[in-house]
Design an enzyme around this catalytic site. Structure first.
Site, short mmCIF file in Angstrom:
data_model
loop_
_atom_site.label_atom_id
_atom_site.label_comp_id
_atom_site.label_asym_id
_atom_site.label_seq_id
_atom_site.Cartn_x
_atom_site.Cartn_y
_atom_site.Cartn_z
N HIS A 1 0.85 -1.13 0.17
CA HIS A 1 -0.14 -0.25 -0.28
C HIS A 1 1.35 1.34 -0.10
CE1 HIS A 1 -2.98 -3.34 2.41
NE2 HIS A 1 -3.55 -2.49 0.75
N HIS B 1 3.16 -4.28 6.49
CA HIS B 1 2.32 -2.59 6.17
C HIS B 1 2.18 -2.01 6.81
CE1 HIS B 1 -0.30 -5.54 3.37
NE2 HIS B 1 0.82 -5.97 3.06
N GLU C 1 2.10 3.47 3.24
CA GLU C 1 2.16 2.56 4.41
C GLU C 1 4.32 2.33 3.88
OE1 GLU C 1 0.13 -0.92 4.33
OE2 GLU C 1 -1.61 -0.16 4.69
N GLU D 1 2.04 -5.09 10.23
CA GLU D 1 1.88 -4.43 10.64
C GLU D 1 2.43 -3.19 11.79
OE1 GLU D 1 -0.83 -2.62 9.12
OE2 GLU D 1 -2.10 -4.71 8.61
#
Length: 796
Positions: A400, A539, A403, A631
């Protein structure tokens, strides 16, 4: 001379500064060449002279530093352009001795080529970099304009940390609250609400009363030079709420407040026109204080007073003993801690490769929609070659585009491993010599460039997330989960088995008109070319490690969906989470709506939310590679000032996760007669309904937790072989080789293909096999005939 009188001293110094600059301007050759009466060229000599005369004068704790004082006594110089005359002193309309003195007026936004940009890196005037002849021209299109990016007025100071959670909940107060879930603690830039929007986890601060007396207040704890406010509307799928205009007030004690002025008028800032786009409001006069209030004036006509915010400011150093300074936190590794656009990323990778040419190689796996190359850095003691018995590892970041932390961490990792290898760090030397490491820092460079142009605070939650075609790359891989599960369900009725690995890509996905991004196609081709064993996708936007499966069965929105290797995936996730400094912090609050500390900062993907077509599930079903999703941070696009600490948070996790590729069993499957390695031989582990295959040289790696396992190797045309393999507690794979013998039928085919004579022993063995098969079929026919005769007797 006695103790310096602070109030008169400040005014005396201001007058002397103006006098000094007036005298300097009368000297021929010293005037500013552009005709403007700017003060930078004369301020610092004046400040040095005045401070020496002041003989140790200090400000009272209740008195705010003005901008010129901050420049003189602070350790970091201001980048603001100042007038030659001071603005009037603004005092509180009470008899309290606590006053807040405003600084000199600013006249113009700072020059983006000479001042600090939003990424915190001084921009220097330089010639445009000449592109080497061997580079393709399309790579440079559209990137020069993003170099100065968001060098916008008000962004010279970093965010104080509402979004990144450096500002605690107890530092935020509000005039009123609609309900607990819309309290002051939720008034943070880019905070996300849950779909249900329960009482605790809504997406903004919302006031109970809809009038102009409402406010959201932040206590900076330390004296701070406030420069700007960033506002956003409420995150909600059910309500539309945002503030359209607002005022800002400042205080040193949270009792007596001074409005932010623009000349002689109270400043009114423009807010939002939608829910999500961050809007910057720069203070006309950056001011030192401790508290700041946002006071909404107007809001969306069909909504209520709701907002999310970030506040920008520079800490004033040296105000109290034991005060935390920005320079005290971060990393001592001395890496290139900044945000790198495409050109800068390519340059850094080239520099690392030049520093360590013996262990690095840069290659590309394809291009983005806009023609930007997807660069990979390989780190190995023999770059460019798959070595027998050496596992392949990969990190993928920036899937993404907005990110960005994973992108910078991989660039840091390249620099760190190169430097430490040259220094002889045995841990790094062992990783380089025993593992072939591939680092893809940006899978979505187009999206990154879009976010980079806006900068870390203004890119928002979604800008740059998708590809240029509007595709979410993490939903763009073939959904092999449901293909396999459907096939298994059908096969169960017939009591047959279907392959549990290397699930083929469906035909519709391979067509030209299929909505498959070029970035996705490039990564799939990369996965098929290299026998990866372990991977992680980096991410942002949360702080948790996610393990497969990502997609749930029967299209459930949320359900724990375990893979056959669930226990090992939980181990992998735990290894990263348990060594990550940010995740380990017991005092940290949750990012948005999920408290992952209850599950030790790991979560099954399906139990969090279903993601059909994820890269992690595709990797597991179509290749040998195990992959988790990390994450990394609550903030998708951390400010440049936070990058050193983020590196320290993740450095050990990145290294120890790579070392897990050496767990389980490894070996080579060979032809017993020729000793040749067999490609695509199947490795089955008892009680693990997921097989893997050997690489081109016949070598394999099977990730397993400690224990005793019965392992079977099988290849087409060969008899299967089985053996017991024990996996120990140490992070070292157990050798488990196989030597397979061809079936008699395969031997016969090979001999006949070569036109040779069939050996007598093979003829006898084939005859015995035929007789055995004849007996079996005869027995089956006799049983069937007898059963038919019994049925006929019953009918008679």
């Amino acid at each position: 001379m006695g103790r310096w009188d602070k109030g008169r001293g400040v005014r005396w110094r201001e007058g002397m500064v103006n006098l000094w600059c007036a005298l300097m301007s009368s000297v021929p050759g010293l005037q500013p060449t552009d005709g403007k009466m700017e003060m930078q060229w004369c301020l610092f000599p004046a400040a040095i002279f005045l401070l020496s005369v002041a003989n140790g004068g200090t400000l009272a704790d209740s008195e705010a530093l003005s901008n010129e004082q901050y420049s003189a006594v602070g350790s970091r110089p201001t980048s603001l352009t100042l007038n030659s005359t001071a603005s009037p002193t603004v005092t509180n309309p009470t008899s309290s001795p606590r006053t807040l003195r405003t600084p000199l007026q600013t006249t113009a936004p700072p020059d983006p080529l000479t001042t600090t940009s939003s990424r915190g890196k001084p921009q220097k005037r330089r010639r445009k970099e000449r592109k080497p002849k061997e580079e393709n021209s399309e790579e440079d299109v559209g990137h020069e304009k993003s170099k100065s990016g968001a060098a916008t007025k008000g962004l010279e100071c970093p965010p104080l940390g509402l979004e990144s959670l450096r500002v605690d909940d107890n530092q935020l107060r509000a005039s009123s609250v609609q309900r607990p879930g819309l309290g002051a603690h939720r008034g943070r830039l880019n905070i996300q609400s849950g779909i249900e929007e329960g009482d605790l986890y809504d997406g903004a601060w919302c006031a109970q009363h809809q009038d102009r007396q409402q406010w959201l207040e932040m206590d900076a704890v330390e004296m701070t030079l406030f420069t700007a406010v960033i506002l956003q509307g409420r995150s909600s799928v059910w309500s539309w709420d945002w503030v359209e205009t607002y005022k800002v007030q400042l205080s040193n004690d949270s009792i007596h407040w001074v409005p932010c002025m623009n000349g002689s008028q109270e400043m009114v800032f423009e807010g939002n026109r939608d829910q999500y786009t961050p809007v910057l409001g720069a203070l006309a006069t950056p001011t030192v204080a401790r508290y700041l209030r946002i006071n909404p004036q107007t809001w969306y006509i069909n909504g209520t007073v709701c907002l999310r915010a970030e506040i920008l400011g520079c800490r004033v150093p040296g105000r109290s003993e034991g005060q935390r300074h920005e320079a005290d936190s971060g990393s001592k590794d001395g890496l290139d801690f900044r945000h790198h656009n495409y050109m800068e990323m390519r340059k850094l990778m080239r520099e690392v490769s030049q520093q360590c040419p013996d262990i690095t190689r840069i290659y590309t796996i394809g291009k983005s929609y806009n023609g930007l190359k997807l660069y990979v850095m390989e780190i190995s003691d023999n770059p460019g070659k798959h070595e027998l018995g050496e596992p392949e590892f990969r990190y993928i970041a920036n899937m993404h585009g907005n990110e960005v932390l994973g992108r910078e961490l991989l660039l840091n990792l390249m620099q760190y491993m190169c430097r430490e290898y040259k220094r002889g760090n045995q841990r790094i030397v062992r990783l380089v010599t025993e593992t072939r490491i591939h680092l893809l820092p940006s899978m979505n460079p187009d999206g990154y460039e879009t976010a980079y142009e806006k900068g870390s605070e203004l890119s928002g939650w979604a800008l740059g997330r998708y590809s240029v075609e509007g595709i979410d790359l993490n939903h763009n891989f073939p959904d092999l989960n449901n293909i396999l599960w459907d096939a298994q369900e059908v096969a169960a009725w017939g009591k047959t088995k279907v392959p549990n690995h290397y699930v083929p890509i469906p035909e519709y996905y391979t067509k030209e008109e299929a909505m498959v991004a070029p970035e996705t196609r490039a990564v799939i081709s990369w996965m098929q070319d290299i026998p990866f064993v372990l991977s992680a996708s980096l991410h942002g936007g949360e702080l948790v490690v996610v393990y497969p499966h990502d997609c749930t069965k029967d299209w459930a929105p949320k359900e724990y969906t375990a893979s056959p290797d669930d226990s090992f995936f939980r181990w992998l996730a735990t290894v990263y989470a348990s060594t990550n400094l940010a995740m380990l912090n017991p005092d940290r609050r949750m990012c948005h709506v999920d408290d992952f500390q209850r599950t030790r900062n790991i979560v099954n993907g399906g139990a969090w939310h279903t993601v059909p077509g994820s890269m992690g599930d595709f990797s597991y079903f179509h290749t040998n590679c195990f992959e988790v999703t990390v994450e990394l941070s609550c903030d998708k696009y951390p400010h440049v000032s936070e990058l050193p600490q983020e590196w320290e948070n993740n450095k050990e996790s990145l290294l120890i996760y790579m070392e897990q590729v050496h767990r389980g069993i490894k070996g080579v499957v060979r032809d017993k007669m020729t000793r040749r390695g067999l490609a695509d031989a199947i490795i089955k582990v008892e009680d693990h309904d997921h097989d893997i295959r050997t690489a081109a040289d016949g070598d394999y790696w099977r990730l397993l937790n400690p224990g005793e396992y019965r392992v079977v190797a099988w290849a087409e045309g060969y008899l299967p072989a089985a053996r017991s393999c024990r996996v120990g507690m140490e992070a070292r794979a157990t050798p488990c080789d196989f030597h397979l013998v061809k079936t008699p039928l395969q031997r016969l085919k090979d001999i006949r293909a070569k036109g040779g004579k069939v050996p007598q022993d093979l003829q006898l063995r084939l005859r015995a096999l035929r007789f055995r098969k004849l007996r079996v079929t005869t027995k089956v026919l006799n049983q069937r005939r007898e059963k038919q005769q019994q049925q006929q007797r019953r009918k008679a």
